[in-house]
Write a protein that holds these residues in place. Structure first.
Motif, PDB file in Angstrom:
ATOM      1  N   ARG A  12       0.850  -1.185   0.000  1.00 42.60           N
ATOM      2  CA  ARG A  12       0.000   0.000   0.000  1.00 42.60           C
ATOM      3  C   ARG A  12       0.888   1.238   0.000  1.00 42.60           C
ATOM      4  O   ARG A  12       1.515   1.560   1.016  1.00 42.60           O
ATOM      5  CB  ARG A  12      -0.926  -0.008   1.210  1.00 42.60           C
ATOM      6  N   PRO A  13       0.966   1.954  -1.122  1.00 45.38           N
ATOM      7  CA  PRO A  13       1.882   3.096  -1.218  1.00 45.38           C
ATOM      8  C   PRO A  13       1.452   4.269  -0.356  1.00 45.38           C
ATOM      9  O   PRO A  13       0.269   4.572  -0.218  1.00 45.38           O
ATOM     10  CB  PRO A  13       1.839   3.456  -2.706  1.00 45.38           C
ATOM     11  N   SER A  14       2.437   4.943   0.217  1.00 46.80           N
ATOM     12  CA  SER A  14       2.192   6.159   0.983  1.00 46.80           C
ATOM     13  C   SER A  14       2.114   7.353   0.039  1.00 46.80           C
ATOM     14  O   SER A  14       2.346   7.238  -1.175  1.00 46.80           O
ATOM     15  CB  SER A  14       3.328   6.368   1.984  1.00 46.80           C
ATOM     16  N   ILE A  15       1.818   8.507   0.585  1.00 45.38           N
ATOM     17  CA  ILE A  15       1.801   9.727  -0.223  1.00 45.38           C
ATOM     18  C   ILE A  15       3.191   9.984  -0.805  1.00 45.38           C
ATOM     19  O   ILE A  15       3.340  10.360  -1.973  1.00 45.38           O
ATOM     20  CB  ILE A  15       1.325  10.925   0.619  1.00 45.38           C
ATOM     21  N   THR A  16       4.213   9.760   0.003  1.00 47.89           N
ATOM     22  CA  THR A  16       5.584   9.944  -0.482  1.00 47.89           C
ATOM     23  C   THR A  16       5.882   8.988  -1.635  1.00 47.89           C
ATOM     24  O   THR A  16       6.510   9.377  -2.633  1.00 47.89           O
ATOM     25  CB  THR A  16       6.593   9.714   0.657  1.00 47.89           C
ATOM     26  N   ASP A  17       5.426   7.759  -1.516  1.00 51.04           N
ATOM     27  CA  ASP A  17       5.628   6.786  -2.596  1.00 51.04           C
ATOM     28  C   ASP A  17       4.946   7.247  -3.875  1.00 51.04           C
ATOM     29  O   ASP A  17       5.505   7.126  -4.974  1.00 51.04           O
ATOM     30  CB  ASP A  17       5.069   5.416  -2.197  1.00 51.04           C
ATOM     31  N   ARG A  18       3.754   7.787  -3.744  1.00 57.10           N
ATOM     32  CA  ARG A  18       3.009   8.242  -4.926  1.00 57.10           C
ATOM     33  C   ARG A  18       3.706   9.441  -5.578  1.00 57.10           C
ATOM     34  O   ARG A  18       3.762   9.540  -6.810  1.00 57.10           O
ATOM     35  CB  ARG A  18       1.575   8.611  -4.535  1.00 57.10           C
ATOM     36  N   LEU A  19       4.239  10.320  -4.759  1.00 54.25           N
ATOM     37  CA  LEU A  19       4.958  11.468  -5.303  1.00 54.25           C
ATOM     38  C   LEU A  19       6.244  11.021  -6.003  1.00 54.25           C
ATOM     39  O   LEU A  19       6.592  11.517  -7.082  1.00 54.25           O
ATOM     40  CB  LEU A  19       5.287  12.455  -4.184  1.00 54.25           C
ATOM     41  N   THR A  20       6.946  10.080  -5.400  1.00 54.01           N
ATOM     42  CA  THR A  20       8.169   9.555  -6.021  1.00 54.01           C
ATOM     43  C   THR A  20       7.847   8.899  -7.354  1.00 54.01           C
ATOM     44  O   THR A  20       8.561   9.091  -8.353  1.00 54.01           O
ATOM     45  CB  THR A  20       8.850   8.543  -5.090  1.00 54.01           C
ATOM     46  N   GLU A  75      10.768  -9.079   6.236  1.00 53.80           N
ATOM     47  CA  GLU A  75       9.536  -8.429   5.790  1.00 53.80           C
ATOM     48  C   GLU A  75       9.796  -6.997   5.339  1.00 53.80           C
ATOM     49  O   GLU A  75       9.137  -6.500   4.421  1.00 53.80           O
ATOM     50  CB  GLU A  75       8.479  -8.466   6.898  1.00 53.80           C
ATOM     51  N   LYS A  76      10.760  -6.327   5.967  1.00 47.96           N
ATOM     52  CA  LYS A  76      11.121  -4.975   5.539  1.00 47.96           C
ATOM     53  C   LYS A  76      11.746  -5.017   4.149  1.00 47.96           C
ATOM     54  O   LYS A  76      11.453  -4.163   3.294  1.00 47.96           O
ATOM     55  CB  LYS A  76      12.101  -4.370   6.541  1.00 47.96           C
ATOM     56  N   ALA A  77      12.612  -5.996   3.904  1.00 44.87           N
ATOM     57  CA  ALA A  77      13.223  -6.126   2.580  1.00 44.87           C
ATOM     58  C   ALA A  77      12.169  -6.379   1.522  1.00 44.87           C
ATOM     59  O   ALA A  77      12.215  -5.809   0.422  1.00 44.87           O
ATOM     60  CB  ALA A  77      14.254  -7.252   2.595  1.00 44.87           C
ATOM     61  N   ARG A  78      11.197  -7.218   1.838  1.00 49.38           N
ATOM     62  CA  ARG A  78      10.140  -7.515   0.870  1.00 49.38           C
ATOM     63  C   ARG A  78       9.285  -6.281   0.592  1.00 49.38           C
ATOM     64  O   ARG A  78       8.923  -6.010  -0.551  1.00 49.38           O
ATOM     65  CB  ARG A  78       9.292  -8.682   1.382  1.00 49.38           C
ATOM     66  N   GLU A  79       8.999  -5.524   1.624  1.00 55.58           N
ATOM     67  CA  GLU A  79       8.235  -4.285   1.426  1.00 55.58           C
ATOM     68  C   GLU A  79       9.024  -3.282   0.600  1.00 55.58           C
ATOM     69  O   GLU A  79       8.469  -2.583  -0.259  1.00 55.58           O
ATOM     70  CB  GLU A  79       7.877  -3.683   2.785  1.00 55.58           C
ATOM     71  N   THR A  80      10.328  -3.212   0.818  1.00 57.52           N
ATOM     72  CA  THR A  80      11.169  -2.281   0.082  1.00 57.52           C
ATOM     73  C   THR A  80      11.207  -2.615  -1.406  1.00 57.52           C
ATOM     74  O   THR A  80      11.185  -1.720  -2.257  1.00 57.52           O
ATOM     75  CB  THR A  80      12.594  -2.285   0.666  1.00 57.52           C
ATOM     76  N   ARG A  83       7.996  -1.415  -2.902  1.00 60.29           N
ATOM     77  CA  ARG A  83       8.003   0.046  -3.045  1.00 60.29           C
ATOM     78  C   ARG A  83       8.854   0.457  -4.239  1.00 60.29           C
ATOM     79  O   ARG A  83       8.462   1.320  -5.028  1.00 60.29           O
ATOM     80  CB  ARG A  83       8.526   0.684  -1.760  1.00 60.29           C
ATOM     81  N   SER A  84      10.029  -0.126  -4.359  1.00 61.51           N
ATOM     82  CA  SER A  84      10.918   0.209  -5.476  1.00 61.51           C
ATOM     83  C   SER A  84      10.251  -0.080  -6.813  1.00 61.51           C
ATOM     84  O   SER A  84      10.309   0.734  -7.744  1.00 61.51           O
ATOM     85  CB  SER A  84      12.219  -0.580  -5.341  1.00 61.51           C
ATOM     86  N   ALA A  85       9.603  -1.246  -6.911  1.00 62.00           N
ATOM     87  CA  ALA A  85       8.921  -1.607  -8.149  1.00 62.00           C
ATOM     88  C   ALA A  85       7.777  -0.644  -8.452  1.00 62.00           C
ATOM     89  O   ALA A  85       7.558  -0.253  -9.607  1.00 62.00           O
ATOM     90  CB  ALA A  85       8.402  -3.035  -8.058  1.00 62.00           C
ATOM     91  N   TYR A  86       7.058  -0.261  -7.426  1.00 65.73           N
ATOM     92  CA  TYR A  86       5.933   0.661  -7.606  1.00 65.73           C
ATOM     93  C   TYR A  86       6.391   2.003  -8.171  1.00 65.73           C
ATOM     94  O   TYR A  86       5.756   2.564  -9.083  1.00 65.73           O
ATOM     95  CB  TYR A  86       5.230   0.865  -6.268  1.00 65.73           C
ATOM     96  N   THR A  87       7.515   2.515  -7.682  1.00 63.41           N
ATOM     97  CA  THR A  87       7.929   3.860  -8.082  1.00 63.41           C
ATOM     98  C   THR A  87       8.357   3.937  -9.545  1.00 63.41           C
ATOM     99  O   THR A  87       8.345   5.030 -10.125  1.00 63.41           O
ATOM    100  CB  THR A  87       9.087   4.361  -7.197  1.00 63.41           C
ATOM    101  N   VAL A  88       8.737   2.808 -10.161  1.00 62.69           N
ATOM    102  CA  VAL A  88       9.178   2.839 -11.567  1.00 62.69           C
ATOM    103  C   VAL A  88       8.181   2.146 -12.491  1.00 62.69           C
ATOM    104  O   VAL A  88       8.496   1.878 -13.651  1.00 62.69           O
ATOM    105  CB  VAL A  88      10.574   2.196 -11.730  1.00 62.69           C
ATOM    106  N   SER A  89       6.965   1.887 -11.995  1.00 60.00           N
ATOM    107  CA  SER A  89       5.989   1.123 -12.783  1.00 60.00           C
ATOM    108  C   SER A  89       5.228   1.960 -13.802  1.00 60.00           C
ATOM    109  O   SER A  89       4.633   1.417 -14.737  1.00 60.00           O
ATOM    110  CB  SER A  89       4.995   0.424 -11.848  1.00 60.00           C
ATOM    111  N   GLY A  90       5.220   3.277 -13.647  1.00 65.43           N
ATOM    112  CA  GLY A  90       4.546   4.139 -14.614  1.00 65.43           C
ATOM    113  C   GLY A  90       3.033   4.096 -14.489  1.00 65.43           C
ATOM    114  O   GLY A  90       2.469   3.557 -13.528  1.00 65.43           O
ATOM    115  N   ASN A  91       2.364   4.676 -15.478  1.00 64.89           N
ATOM    116  CA  ASN A  91       0.906   4.682 -15.493  1.00 64.89           C
ATOM    117  C   ASN A  91       0.382   3.273 -15.749  1.00 64.89           C
ATOM    118  O   ASN A  91       0.903   2.551 -16.596  1.00 64.89           O
ATOM    119  CB  ASN A  91       0.395   5.637 -16.575  1.00 64.89           C
TER     120      ASN A  91
END
Length: 369
Positions: A12-20, A75-80, A83-91
């Protein structure tokens, strides 16, 4: 977090994740000379020049990094990774069908063994509605057999389904350390067999079923082809191997050149392999190191795509050459300006999209449709 509906982790992305993500997506449309200002002086190694978008992306990821995966709680590594994949996934690419399902693979052949076959979550992508049979790519995500999920690779699978005009089934195979080698390999083989044996009910053309994956997923796809061939069964009709890990028994020159500073590191790979394998003896097993197989003949046609700035570059290319030398039809493409695993960066750079489109073209040619 595990979804109660499908069993896979849900990020579940945070606001910061969405901005990134918005910044990374916008930067993908910025001309390379402008991006170069953010990325710094061009990196030149082994006669290659790192693409400015990837160079800037590596710098951004470094600034946002919370540490290396091997130093984090699991679990932190898996979440990271999510997050990394989400930020470069595009529209998000919209498709006619995107459906979570469960592959009913559980059996009673080893009732006392917790690593025996299990029902596996999966996600089906289709560019069209209806039951007319289409080709299918059974896809195995990367993440070192320890990290990653069908969510982290959602954008990649959507892109392949849309551009390829075929169905994609992304498999959430079981991960280490909860399930050690050879569980992931066995899950991958069982998933392919299920699709092959139930093609009609899945709306799949039984003569056009490919397997593919990136990094650890490319390793699993290669293993599926070897294992089904060795069993005398119908093999996949094509294999699509992105930056595949093929040899856990030795390190190549590309590890020396690119083992630090280009997203995937040598220490990452040490962590993945040591977490996945039961002992050093497993490193010599072709189900872990498909490059060590004795026979490469009779394998399906393949497209192997490597990254120039990738520690796994040399072993992926060695695998392609082994197949070609054995008479297998292989196209090998080194994307010399890219890092590992570029196929997941479809939202951050036009070169990643171009590389993925090229691979989809090879897949279509290999399946003859």
């Amino acid at each position: 977090m595990r979804s109660p509906m499908s069993g896979h982790r849900t990020f579940r992305p945070s606001i910061t994740d969405r901005l990134t993500k918005a910044v990374m997506t916008a930067s993908g449309s910025v001309p390379a000379p402008v991006i170069q200002l953010a990325g710094g002086a061009p990196r030149r190694i082994d006669g290659q020049v790192l693409d400015p978008h990837f160079q800037a992306g590596v710098r951004v990821m470094s600034l946002l990094s919370e540490g290396e995966y091997e130093d984090m709680p699991l679990e932190k590594a898996r979440e990271t990774v999510e997050r990394s994949a989400y930020t470069v996934s595009g529209n998000r690419i919209e498709l006619a069908v995107v459906k979570d399902l469960v592959l009913p693979l559980a059996g009673t052949d080893r009732p006392d063994d917790e690593t025996a076959r299990a029902d596996l979550p999966a996600r089906l992508y289709s560019p069209v509605h209806g039951d007319d049979p289409l080709p299918m790519l059974v896809y195995f995500h990367g993440g070192g057999w320890v990290l990653g999920s069908i969510d982290s690779h959602d954008a990649t699978c959507r892109y392949i389904a849309r551009m390829g005009g075929l169905k994609v089934l992304s498999v959430d195979y079981r991960l280490a350390p909860e399930f050690l080698f050879p569980t992931a390999a066995e899950d991958a083989v069982a998933s392919f067999r299920y699709v092959r044996d139930n093609a009609e009910s899945l709306g799949v053309d039984p003569t056009r079923i490919a397997v593919g994956g990136d990094s650890a997923g490319g390793n699993l796809a290669a293993v599926v082809c070897q294992q089904t061939r060795d069993a005398g069964e119908k093999t996949p009709d094509f294999q699509l191997l992105f930056v595949p890990a093929t040899n856990m028994s030795a390190r190549t020159r590309s590890f020396e050149l690119f083992g630090e500073g280009f997203f995937l590191t040598g220490k990452n790979m040490d962590f993945y392999e040591n977490t996945y394998l039961r002992s050093d003896d497993d490193r010599l097993d072709p189900r872990a190191s498909p490059l060590l197989a004795e026979d490469f003949s009779g394998l399906p046609p393949a497209h192997v795509a490597t990254g120039g700035f990738d520690p796994l570059r040399d072993e992926g290319e060695a695998y392609a050459r082994k197949m070609a030398d054995a008479g297998v039809t292989v196209s090998l493409r080194r994307h010399s300006t890219m890092v590992h695993p570029f196929v997941n960066a479809v939202g951050a750079t036009p070169l990643a999209r171009a590389a993925l489109s090229e691979a989809v073209g090879a897949l279509r040619m290999g399946l003859a449709y």
